[in-house]
Write a protein that holds these residues in place. Structure first.
Motif, short mmCIF file in Angstrom:
data_model
loop_
_atom_site.label_atom_id
_atom_site.label_comp_id
_atom_site.label_asym_id
_atom_site.label_seq_id
_atom_site.Cartn_x
_atom_site.Cartn_y
_atom_site.Cartn_z
N MET A 2 0.85 -1.21 0.00
CA MET A 2 0.00 0.00 0.00
C MET A 2 0.88 1.25 0.00
SD MET A 2 -3.08 -1.12 0.08
CE MET A 2 -4.36 -2.04 0.83
N ILE A 3 0.54 2.20 -0.85
CA ILE A 3 1.33 3.43 -0.92
C ILE A 3 0.48 4.59 -0.42
CG2 ILE A 3 2.62 4.99 -2.45
CD1 ILE A 3 2.97 2.77 -4.40
N ASP A 4 1.08 5.52 0.29
CA ASP A 4 0.37 6.73 0.69
C ASP A 4 0.74 7.83 -0.29
OD1 ASP A 4 0.56 8.95 3.61
OD2 ASP A 4 -0.75 8.92 1.87
N PHE A 5 -0.22 8.25 -1.10
CA PHE A 5 0.06 9.28 -2.10
C PHE A 5 -0.13 10.68 -1.55
CE2 PHE A 5 0.92 6.65 -5.65
CZ PHE A 5 0.09 5.55 -5.59
N GLY A 6 -0.56 10.80 -0.29
CA GLY A 6 -0.72 12.12 0.28
C GLY A 6 -2.15 12.61 0.30
N TYR A 7 -3.11 11.73 -0.08
CA TYR A 7 -4.52 12.11 0.01
C TYR A 7 -5.34 10.83 0.18
CZ TYR A 7 -3.85 10.99 -4.94
OH TYR A 7 -3.47 10.39 -6.12
N THR A 8 -6.55 10.99 0.61
CA THR A 8 -7.43 9.83 0.75
C THR A 8 -8.57 9.94 -0.26
OG1 THR A 8 -8.60 11.05 2.44
CG2 THR A 8 -7.04 9.40 3.20
N ILE A 9 -9.11 8.80 -0.66
CA ILE A 9 -10.21 8.80 -1.64
C ILE A 9 -11.49 9.19 -0.91
CG2 ILE A 9 -11.49 7.42 -3.31
CD1 ILE A 9 -9.11 5.63 -3.63
N ASN A 10 -12.18 10.21 -1.43
CA ASN A 10 -13.40 10.69 -0.78
C ASN A 10 -14.45 9.60 -0.70
OD1 ASN A 10 -11.92 13.00 -1.36
ND2 ASN A 10 -13.76 14.24 -1.61
N THR A 11 -15.16 9.56 0.43
CA THR A 11 -16.23 8.57 0.53
C THR A 11 -17.51 9.14 -0.09
OG1 THR A 11 -16.46 9.42 2.75
CG2 THR A 11 -15.56 7.21 2.52
N ASP A 12 -18.32 8.27 -0.59
CA ASP A 12 -19.57 8.62 -1.25
C ASP A 12 -20.58 9.03 -0.19
OD1 ASP A 12 -21.03 6.90 -4.09
OD2 ASP A 12 -21.56 8.78 -3.12
N ARG A 13 -21.13 10.24 -0.30
CA ARG A 13 -22.10 10.62 0.72
C ARG A 13 -23.54 10.40 0.27
NH1 ARG A 13 -23.88 16.10 -0.38
NH2 ARG A 13 -24.82 16.28 1.67
N GLN A 14 -23.66 9.81 -0.92
CA GLN A 14 -24.99 9.51 -1.42
C GLN A 14 -25.65 8.49 -0.50
OE1 GLN A 14 -24.87 7.49 -5.20
NE2 GLN A 14 -25.98 9.09 -6.22
N ILE A 15 -26.93 8.69 -0.21
CA ILE A 15 -27.66 7.69 0.57
C ILE A 15 -27.89 6.49 -0.36
CG2 ILE A 15 -29.82 7.14 1.75
CD1 ILE A 15 -30.13 10.12 2.35
N ASP A 16 -27.28 5.37 -0.04
CA ASP A 16 -27.45 4.18 -0.87
C ASP A 16 -28.57 3.37 -0.24
OD1 ASP A 16 -25.12 1.66 -2.19
OD2 ASP A 16 -27.29 1.87 -2.35
N TYR A 17 -29.82 3.64 -0.68
CA TYR A 17 -30.98 3.08 -0.01
C TYR A 17 -30.92 1.56 0.05
CZ TYR A 17 -35.78 2.64 1.54
OH TYR A 17 -36.89 2.35 2.26
N ASP A 18 -30.48 0.94 -1.06
CA ASP A 18 -30.49 -0.52 -1.12
C ASP A 18 -29.46 -1.15 -0.19
OD1 ASP A 18 -30.95 0.30 -4.43
OD2 ASP A 18 -32.44 -0.85 -3.32
#
Lengths: 356, 338, 111
Positions: free
Chosen positions: C1-17
């Motif tokens: 695993m490499i740390d590129f200096g940022y994190t991938i944003n999490t999806d804030r969409q309500i995933d109803y299913d």
């Protein structure tokens, strides 16, 4: 899904694309990521289709990147664009063909602005005259390079040696097509097929033997767009956009992705590596990833150009599995030998993405 | 009396106007473009708010018309000539009909949902309109997905082609909201295991008993409501439809899979309204419907002597509205002809 | 695993299913008036706790309906149980019982 339903919509979004005598303007950054693409476009246009394509080495960036990053003010952008038009007029051409999709969007935006606000055009003519002494005419036809390849896709198919078909199963390849946002989202009538179901790449894929996949996040931006990822801390936002697309297309098991923007294939190709290193997730078969191509690369492959001449060795996601599927021969030993046979160096193998 | 009135348009308003005029003693001739009278009510199953059969309302009118109103079906009008004392209406088959007064009751068409490209009507088989659903109800067909399965979840989209600048229709079509609630209840009654979600911007429960119907849909039938306009509908690999809305009351985007999507298509002025209005030189509003002489005091009169308007050709109306409006128009005609 | 200096944003969409709807079903079976809410906000407007904290009663039980239940346990503690919401609801939702039932759900479903 009924494709006939889409054909009705495609009929509504047709546009004028010039037949010949093109003034070509290049992309700022494309040659760094996909070096063979612009070369392939010019070779196809001049040698395969026998068209007149002219470029003036004095042409510059359209300043799209600067404009979209709030660094270059709109007046400056319009004046630089006017200079590009001036070079075109001076060379005696009227059909402008940009290589970059953001350029295409910008030229469209500038021309539309001048249509609705003629005083802006007048102002820019003064600026350009004062700054460079040049005068210009607005292009009679503006078409993106992918529109041109779209227009001549049947001729390319006719002269082609290969088709987008899996040679072992005989089935058409499953292709994800991804349009650059600036192609149709701003001015849907200026894109072939409109913005909801764009046809410019679909038409190419269909005529070259492939099958286009319709997946839910088809319209989503890949995350390029300059402003957000120029700052490293924001890059996660861009990656998240591409990741959303990958998650959505993965269940359809696509064989390849085809794009028409400089930034999109760069992101879709490179972010697969980044996601694999950050989260350990890969897409595609056996962790190989889904190979990403520009439309010029695909056209070149169809016509039988050498994959290494097209620059496929610089793709992060290996393209060999797809070349094998189609049956395009390549010399694996020549992969990292440059133009003159010199060793250009072998990249480090990624820890997760399978580049065998 | 031997004064002749011609009513153009054989929908519910035209029918009611013709009967009322006949009962008042006039010669009433009803010209209908299609093969049969009844208009759109022929396509409906049960009517809001009390879910009574649409056929009952049609029969109520048809029975009273018998022997009293002369009906000409397949009547394609190609020309209307206004003279000092009367009107001459020429049909395509060469027949000439003379009138002392004309009532325009040419009504509405449903918005063509194909035009909302992003909703995938005509492209994704599991996207249908409210009219398609009514037809399935009327024909006694089971409500199934395209693949033949019982849908586990059905989505209903309000405001399709209405209140939408991109469709060219800024107005509200009035009756679709209550239709959506009614259809939601009908679905829940037929398919007790199926979840129903209505996606709305506002719920226009304007009429008597409508708000109570909404409450009943929630309380008795468990219909779910999400306030947010559908931005795009996409197809999943299994043919189900993936919806993207903002749950505005939650302040977050929401995505949800439905097995069947129903679009509540709004009203547009019918082809007949546009054609007849043009032939008579009637004024149209920005919304494309015919503008009457005064929108408060003279809603059935026009600026042309002897020409009257009724029904949905002057704007979206419910069946109750149309019937009442048609009878009002008849009294205005009688006033003119006396 | 490499740390590129940022994190991938999490999806804030309500995933109803993908969301957990057990709490919603639990509450609905115990307090059927839960179905009647129209999201008018009268309860939140009059709420004693809502004036001084970020407690938003309307949003809380809407989120439960959507399956977004991660913050319910902490947020619900702010309710003072004063009953002002019950007085004002135009649809007759038994809001006070909703609070009690949500707490039961948290206990019984071990959330």
């Amino acid at each position: 899904m009924k494709v006939e339903g889409k054909r009705l919509i495609w009929k509504d979004y047709q546009k004028e694309i010039a037949e010949d005598k093109f003034f070509y303007v290049r992309s700022c950054i494309r040659q760094t990521f996909f070096p063979g693409s612009e070369w392939a476009f010019l070779k196809i246009m001049k040698e395969v289709l026998g068209k007149d394509v002219y470029e003036n080495p004095a042409h510059t960036t359209c300043t799209g990147i600067g404009y979209h990053s709030d660094i270059v003010p709109f007046d400056t952008t319009m004046t630089v664009v006017a200079r590009q038009f001036a070079l075109m007029t001076e060379a005696g051409y009227q059909n402008l063909v940009p290589s970059c999709i953001t350029s295409f969007g910008l030229y469209t935006e500038v021309m539309e602005t001048w249509k609705h606000f003629p005083e802006e055009e007048k102002k820019v003519r003064e600026y350009l005259k004062k700054a460079t002494g040049r005068e210009f005419e607005v292009p009679k036809n503006l078409a993106h390079a992918s529109d041109i390849i779209y227009k001549f896709r049947k001729q390319i198919a006719a002269k082609g040696k290969y088709r987008l078909i899996n040679k072992t199963t005989g089935e058409p390849l499953k292709v994800v097509e991804h349009i650059g946002c600036h192609y149709a989202k701003m001015f849907p009538s200026k894109g072939v097929g409109g913005a909801e179901y764009p046809y410019v790449l679909t038409g190419m894929v269909e005529d070259w033997g492939g099958e286009v996949i319709d997946y839910p996040e088809r319209r989503h931006c890949c995350g390029f767009g300059f402003r957000q990822y120029l700052v490293k801390a924001n890059r996660g936002f861009s990656v998240a956009c591409s990741k959303k697309k990958f998650e959505s297309m993965a269940p359809y098991k696509p064989d390849m992705i085809i794009t028409n923007c400089p930034g999109c294939p760069m992101f879709l190709d490179r972010w697969q590596y980044v996601i694999s290193e950050m989260e350990g997730k890969t897409y595609g078969e056996d962790g190989h990833g889904i190979p990403v191509f520009t439309y010029e690369e695909v056209a070149g492959l169809i016509l039988g150009f050498d994959p290494w001449d097209l620059g496929l060795q610089l793709h992060q996601v290996p393209t060999e599995p797809l070349l094998n599927k189609i049956g395009i021969p390549y010399d694996p030993f020549k992969k990292y030998l440059g133009k003159n046979g010199e060793d250009i160096g072998i990249p480090i193998k990624p820890s997760m993405l399978n580049t065998q | 009396m031997n004064k002749k009135v011609v009513i153009i348009g054989g929908g519910i308003a035209g029918m009611e106007a013709s009967i009322t005029l006949a009962e008042l003693g006039y010669h009433a001739t009803l010209l209908e473009k299609s093969h049969s009278t009844g208009g759109h009510v022929q396509d409906w199953y049960q009517l809001f708010p009390n879910r009574r059969p649409a056929k009952e309302v049609l029969t109520f009118s048809e029975l009273r018309m018998e022997g009293k109103v002369k009906t000409i079906n397949d009547a394609d009008i190609i020309e209307i000539e206004k003279n000092i004392n009367d009107f001459r209406i020429l049909l395509r088959n060469g027949k000439l009909v003379v009138a002392d007064a004309i009532v325009v009751a040419t009504g509405f068409d449903l918005f063509d949902a194909h035009r909302k490209e992003e909703y995938g009507y005509g492209i994704y088989e599991n996207v249908i309109t409210s009219a398609d659903l009514e037809k399935r109800f009327s024909e006694g067909k089971k409500i199934l997905t395209h693949g033949g399965a019982v849908p586990k979840r059905i989505g209903i989209i309000h405001c399709v082609g209405s209140r939408d600048e991109k469709s060219g229709n800024n107005y509200c079509s009035k009756v679709c909201c209550v239709t959506g609630v009614k259809q939601a209840i009908e679905i829940r009654e037929m398919l007790p295991e199926t979840e129903v979600f209505c996606f709305y911007m506002d719920l226009r429960m304007f009429g008597r008993h409508f708000e109570e119907l909404y409450k009943e849909s929630q309380e008795k039938w468990g219909v779910n409501f999400i306030r947010g306009r559908l931005s795009e509908a996409n197809e999943n690999a299994d043919g189900s439809i993936l919806l993207k809305v903002e749950d505005t009351l939650a302040g977050k985007p929401l995505k949800m899979k439905v097995d069947l999507l129903i679009l509540l298509a709004g009203f547009v002025p019918s082809g007949g309204t546009k054609a007849i209005g043009k032939m008579l030189g009637l004024p149209f509003g920005d919304d494309g419907f015919i503008t009457p002489k005064d929108e408060h005091t003279s809603t059935n009169l026009t600026d042309i002597q002897g020409v009257f308007v009724t029904g949905s050709c002057t704007g979206p109306k419910s069946i109750q509205d149309s019937i009442a409006d048609a009878r009002a128009a008849a009294t205005q005609v009688a006033n003119y002809l006396k | 695993m490499i740390d590129f200096g940022y994190t991938i944003n999490t999806d804030r969409q309500i995933d109803y299913d993908a969301n957990d709807h057990r709490m919603s079903h639990f509450i609905l079976s115990r307090e059927p008036s839960y179905n009647l809410c129209i999201g008018c906000g009268s309860c939140t407007a009059t709420c004693s706790a809502g004036n001084f904290t970020d407690f938003n009663f309307r949003k809380l039980h809407l989120m439960i309906k959507r399956g977004e239940i991660s913050e319910v346990k902490t947020k619900i503690q702010k309710c003072m149980f004063c009953g002002k919401c019950l007085l004002v609801c135009p649809r007759g939702v038994n809001t006070r019982n909703l609070i009690l039932t949500i707490n039961c759900a948290i206990d019984e479903l071990k959330l």
